[in-house]
Design a protein around this motif. Structure first.
Motif, PDB file in Angstrom:
ATOM      1  N   ILE A  35       0.821  -1.208   0.000  1.00  0.00           N
ATOM      2  CA  ILE A  35       0.000   0.000   0.000  1.00  0.00           C
ATOM      3  C   ILE A  35       0.860   1.266   0.000  1.00  0.00           C
ATOM      4  N   ASP A  36       1.899   1.294   0.819  1.00  0.00           N
ATOM      5  CA  ASP A  36       2.753   2.488   0.889  1.00  0.00           C
ATOM      6  C   ASP A  36       3.432   2.756  -0.449  1.00  0.00           C
ATOM      7  N   ARG A  37       3.873   1.690  -1.112  1.00  0.00           N
ATOM      8  CA  ARG A  37       4.522   1.872  -2.413  1.00  0.00           C
ATOM      9  C   ARG A  37       3.511   2.374  -3.450  1.00  0.00           C
ATOM     10  N   ALA A  38       2.282   1.859  -3.400  1.00  0.00           N
ATOM     11  CA  ALA A  38       1.239   2.346  -4.309  1.00  0.00           C
ATOM     12  C   ALA A  38       0.973   3.824  -4.062  1.00  0.00           C
ATOM     13  N   ASN A  39       0.916   4.204  -2.803  1.00  0.00           N
ATOM     14  CA  ASN A  39       0.659   5.601  -2.453  1.00  0.00           C
ATOM     15  C   ASN A  39       1.808   6.502  -2.898  1.00  0.00           C
ATOM     16  N   GLU A  40       3.028   5.986  -2.821  1.00  0.00           N
ATOM     17  CA  GLU A  40       4.192   6.771  -3.242  1.00  0.00           C
ATOM     18  C   GLU A  40       4.135   7.085  -4.734  1.00  0.00           C
ATOM     19  N   VAL A  41       3.756   6.090  -5.553  1.00  0.00           N
ATOM     20  CA  VAL A  41       3.639   6.331  -6.996  1.00  0.00           C
ATOM     21  C   VAL A  41       2.460   7.260  -7.276  1.00  0.00           C
ATOM     22  N   MET A  42       1.352   7.061  -6.548  1.00  0.00           N
ATOM     23  CA  MET A  42       0.180   7.916  -6.738  1.00  0.00           C
ATOM     24  C   MET A  42       0.523   9.369  -6.447  1.00  0.00           C
ATOM     25  N   SER A  43       1.395   9.600  -5.477  1.00  0.00           N
ATOM     26  CA  SER A  43       1.752  10.970  -5.091  1.00  0.00           C
ATOM     27  C   SER A  43       2.532  11.696  -6.180  1.00  0.00           C
ATOM     28  N   LEU A  44       3.060  10.954  -7.162  1.00  0.00           N
ATOM     29  CA  LEU A  44       3.813  11.572  -8.254  1.00  0.00           C
ATOM     30  C   LEU A  44       2.898  12.163  -9.324  1.00  0.00           C
ATOM     31  N   VAL A  45       1.613  11.815  -9.265  1.00  0.00           N
ATOM     32  CA  VAL A  45       0.657  12.316 -10.257  1.00  0.00           C
ATOM     33  C   VAL A  45      -0.027  13.562  -9.690  1.00  0.00           C
ATOM     34  N   PRO A  46       0.080  14.704 -10.360  1.00  0.00           N
ATOM     35  CA  PRO A  46      -0.525  15.940  -9.846  1.00  0.00           C
ATOM     36  C   PRO A  46      -2.028  15.801  -9.633  1.00  0.00           C
ATOM     37  N   ARG A  47      -2.539  16.511  -8.631  1.00  0.00           N
ATOM     38  CA  ARG A  47      -3.957  16.403  -8.287  1.00  0.00           C
ATOM     39  C   ARG A  47      -4.864  16.830  -9.433  1.00  0.00           C
ATOM     40  N   ASP A  48      -4.454  17.849 -10.199  1.00  0.00           N
ATOM     41  CA  ASP A  48      -5.321  18.296 -11.290  1.00  0.00           C
ATOM     42  C   ASP A  48      -5.375  17.265 -12.412  1.00  0.00           C
ATOM     43  N   ILE A  49      -4.287  16.512 -12.597  1.00  0.00           N
ATOM     44  CA  ILE A  49      -4.296  15.438 -13.596  1.00  0.00           C
ATOM     45  C   ILE A  49      -5.215  14.312 -13.127  1.00  0.00           C
ATOM     46  N   ILE A  50      -5.146  13.986 -11.846  1.00  0.00           N
ATOM     47  CA  ILE A  50      -6.039  12.958 -11.289  1.00  0.00           C
ATOM     48  C   ILE A  50      -7.491  13.389 -11.454  1.00  0.00           C
ATOM     49  N   ALA A  51      -7.758  14.658 -11.173  1.00  0.00           N
ATOM     50  CA  ALA A  51      -9.131  15.164 -11.258  1.00  0.00           C
ATOM     51  C   ALA A  51      -9.667  15.145 -12.682  1.00  0.00           C
ATOM     52  N   SER A  52      -8.771  15.168 -13.668  1.00  0.00           N
ATOM     53  CA  SER A  52      -9.205  15.218 -15.072  1.00  0.00           C
ATOM     54  C   SER A  52      -9.545  13.847 -15.636  1.00  0.00           C
ATOM     55  N   SER A  53      -9.317  12.793 -14.873  1.00  0.00           N
ATOM     56  CA  SER A  53      -9.475  11.434 -15.396  1.00  0.00           C
ATOM     57  C   SER A  53     -10.332  10.592 -14.459  1.00  0.00           C
ATOM     58  N   ASN A  54     -11.408  10.017 -14.977  1.00  0.00           N
ATOM     59  CA  ASN A  54     -12.244   9.123 -14.171  1.00  0.00           C
ATOM     60  C   ASN A  54     -11.444   7.933 -13.654  1.00  0.00           C
ATOM     61  N   VAL A  55     -10.592   7.400 -14.507  1.00  0.00           N
ATOM     62  CA  VAL A  55      -9.799   6.228 -14.133  1.00  0.00           C
ATOM     63  C   VAL A  55      -8.831   6.563 -13.007  1.00  0.00           C
ATOM     64  N   LEU A  56      -8.126   7.684 -13.134  1.00  0.00           N
ATOM     65  CA  LEU A  56      -7.159   8.056 -12.103  1.00  0.00           C
ATOM     66  C   LEU A  56      -7.851   8.448 -10.804  1.00  0.00           C
ATOM     67  N   ARG A  57      -9.025   9.075 -10.904  1.00  0.00           N
ATOM     68  CA  ARG A  57      -9.777   9.401  -9.683  1.00  0.00           C
ATOM     69  C   ARG A  57     -10.170   8.128  -8.946  1.00  0.00           C
ATOM     70  N   ALA A  58     -10.641   7.135  -9.705  1.00  0.00           N
ATOM     71  CA  ALA A  58     -11.032   5.866  -9.085  1.00  0.00           C
ATOM     72  C   ALA A  58      -9.828   5.174  -8.457  1.00  0.00           C
ATOM     73  N   LEU A  59      -8.705   5.234  -9.142  1.00  0.00           N
ATOM     74  CA  LEU A  59      -7.497   4.596  -8.620  1.00  0.00           C
ATOM     75  C   LEU A  59      -7.000   5.322  -7.371  1.00  0.00           C
ATOM     76  N   SER A  60      -7.077   6.643  -7.390  1.00  0.00           N
ATOM     77  CA  SER A  60      -6.694   7.425  -6.218  1.00  0.00           C
ATOM     78  C   SER A  60      -7.575   7.078  -5.022  1.00  0.00           C
ATOM     79  N   ALA A  61      -8.870   6.881  -5.288  1.00  0.00           N
ATOM     80  CA  ALA A  61      -9.792   6.498  -4.217  1.00  0.00           C
ATOM     81  C   ALA A  61      -9.442   5.118  -3.667  1.00  0.00           C
ATOM     82  N   ARG A  62      -9.035   4.208  -4.549  1.00  0.00           N
ATOM     83  CA  ARG A  62      -8.627   2.871  -4.095  1.00  0.00           C
ATOM     84  C   ARG A  62      -7.414   2.945  -3.184  1.00  0.00           C
ATOM     85  N   VAL A  63      -6.449   3.771  -3.579  1.00  0.00           N
ATOM     86  CA  VAL A  63      -5.245   3.915  -2.759  1.00  0.00           C
ATOM     87  C   VAL A  63      -5.602   4.518  -1.406  1.00  0.00           C
ATOM     88  N   ALA A  64      -6.418   5.578  -1.429  1.00  0.00           N
ATOM     89  CA  ALA A  64      -6.819   6.224  -0.175  1.00  0.00           C
ATOM     90  C   ALA A  64      -7.579   5.250   0.717  1.00  0.00           C
TER      91      ALA A  64
END
Length: 448
Positions: free
Chosen positions: A275-304
């Motif tokens: 989980i920590d390693r997944a969160n570390e990679v997720m942290s490299l993706v800017p929040r506005d990029i995550i917000a622009s993508s349904n897939v990345l938003r869902a993945l961010s929610a999974r990590v959280a």
């Protein structure tokens, strides 16, 4: 045009002759009616529909489905879906039809007018599933794309991963700098749980031949993760970022970059419980990029969700509930119940359903994450029925435990809310124990 095609797709999906029409759509070029009928005999009952309604006749009397109709018919097929026996048989019949038209055994014998028949013969042969291992070992085709077509058919449609790897090996033996062949040779070997050292070698060769291909880097990284070589995976990811995006420009400007690289590593880390390693990679993706993508938003929610479950010890929220909607009073929770005012509420989950009692876990909705503690409570079946108003308890159901004035207690279930489905990619549905199954002599490889 697209709305009309969507209506057509929906109409054809329910048509009683949909299977026959879909198989007729395997034909990419026009054929005489007798050859089309020989390939798909079921068309005999809908000749006018094919020749006039959904298709047309060429000036020399050949018949084909119009291209938009053909694409609409094939659009329902899932990429990588294993073909049924009638589909394989249809491809074999189309192969015979085109064989009668080309009259050649090698491309050198072809008259220019026979090129399309020869190519179509080879295309349908690739998808018919008739190649034996001996034939594949002596395969000699004139172009890389023809090896690719056969390799994809063997892998995606027939799940013959070792045979597909053999085809790609024949390809890179003849076309040594074909990065695609190196990559999918490795991928199919991996799916067959064969020769992991060879898999790693050819993933690396594909990157060496085409270092700017993001997909190739993602596959090597996820392969190493699934082999539990975590430090090697992290090093491969570091090298990928240094080459592909040294100034961190791509990841900030285009969600497609994170889709093609970060996304698959995060998925792999989550699947391995890192989980920590997944969160570390997720942290490299800017929040506005995550917000622009349904897939990345869902993945961010999974990590959280995974991070929260790790901190608490267990989950008390459905995975589909995004972080920003947690730990605040849910909108569906009534402020009043039979004249009693809401006093407190707690998110929870049904941990166990026994014959006479139900065990729940819950956490206090404190604003500070470090102050939230997991607690448990056991309810009798009578207490549950009274609080949930007769709704049957189910293990792992997520609930809200609410307390109203004068000691009234209620249990509310979360409304159904879907989480974004992440589409197919480098390692979707990867069987993590495939090498163990191979060692044990059992089969557990899944469709790519």
């Amino acid at each position: 045009m697209e709305p009309l095609l969507e209506q057509l797709r929906q109409t054809l999906a329910w048509h009683e002759h949909a299977p026959a029409l879909q198989r007729a759509a395997f034909a990419r070029f026009a054929l005489s009616w007798d050859k089309l009928l020989a390939s798909v005999p079921e068309l005999q009952n809908i000749e006018d529909l094919v020749r006039v309604g959904l298709g047309y006749e060429t000036s020399d009397g050949r018949v084909r489905l119009s291209e938009p109709v053909r694409k609409a018919l094939l659009s329902g097929n899932i990429l990588g879906q294993k073909l049924a026996e009638p589909d394989l048989l249809t491809h074999a019949r189309f192969e015979q039809a085109w064989t009668q038209l080309d009259g050649a055994t090698t491309p050198e014998q072809l008259h220019p007018s026979k090129v399309i028949p020869w190519l179509e013969k080879m295309h349908h042969r690739a998808h018919a599933g008739t190649h034996t291992r001996e034939q594949l070992e002596h395969l000699d085709l004139p172009a890389p794309e023809m090896y690719w077509d056969l390799g994809r058919a063997l892998s995606r449609e027939q799940e013959r991963f070792e045979d597909a790897a053999l085809v790609y090996r024949r390809c890179w033996t003849k076309f040594q700098h074909d990065d695609y062949a190196h990559h999918y040779y490795a991928w199919n070997l991996d799916r067959a749980a064969r020769e992991p050292d060879e898999v790693e070698k050819h993933y690396a060769l594909a990157i060496e031949q085409r270092p700017d291909n993001v997909w190739w880097h993602a596959r090597l990284c996820t392969f190493l993760i699934h082999r539990a070589r975590f430090r090697d995976a992290e090093e491969a990811f570091r090298r990928a970022l240094e080459h592909l995006d040294p100034s961190e420009v791509e990841v900030q400007e285009d969600a497609r970059f994170a889709h093609s690289l970060h996304r698959w590593l995060i998925e792999a880390w989550l699947n391995m419980g890192e989980i920590d390693r997944a969160n570390e990679v997720m942290s490299l993706v800017p929040r506005d990029i995550i917000a622009s993508s349904n897939v990345l938003r869902a993945l961010s929610a999974r990590v959280a969700d995974a991070m929260e479950a790790t901190q608490l010890g267990e989950s008390v929220y459905p995975q589909a509930i995004p972080p920003e909607e947690r730990w605040t009073q849910p909108a569906f929770l009534p402020e009043e119940d039979d004249g009693h005012e809401l006093e407190t509420w707690r998110p929870g989950r049904v941990r166990r359903v026994g014959e006479a009692d139900i065990e729940l876990v819950y956490a206090e909705p404190d604003e500070k994450a470090e102050s939230r503690e997991l607690q448990g409570v056991e309810l009798s079946l009578h207490e549950w029925n009274e609080m949930a108003r007769g709704r049957a308890p189910q293990s792992d159901a997520f609930v809200i435990l609410a307390e109203y004035s004068q000691g009234v207690r209620r249990i509310f279930h979360w409304p159904a809310k879907s989480i974004e489905v992440i589409g197919s990619g480098p390692d979707e549905n990867l069987e993590l124990l495939r090498y163990v199954h191979q060692w044990l002599g059992t089969s557990a490889t899944s469709s790519p």
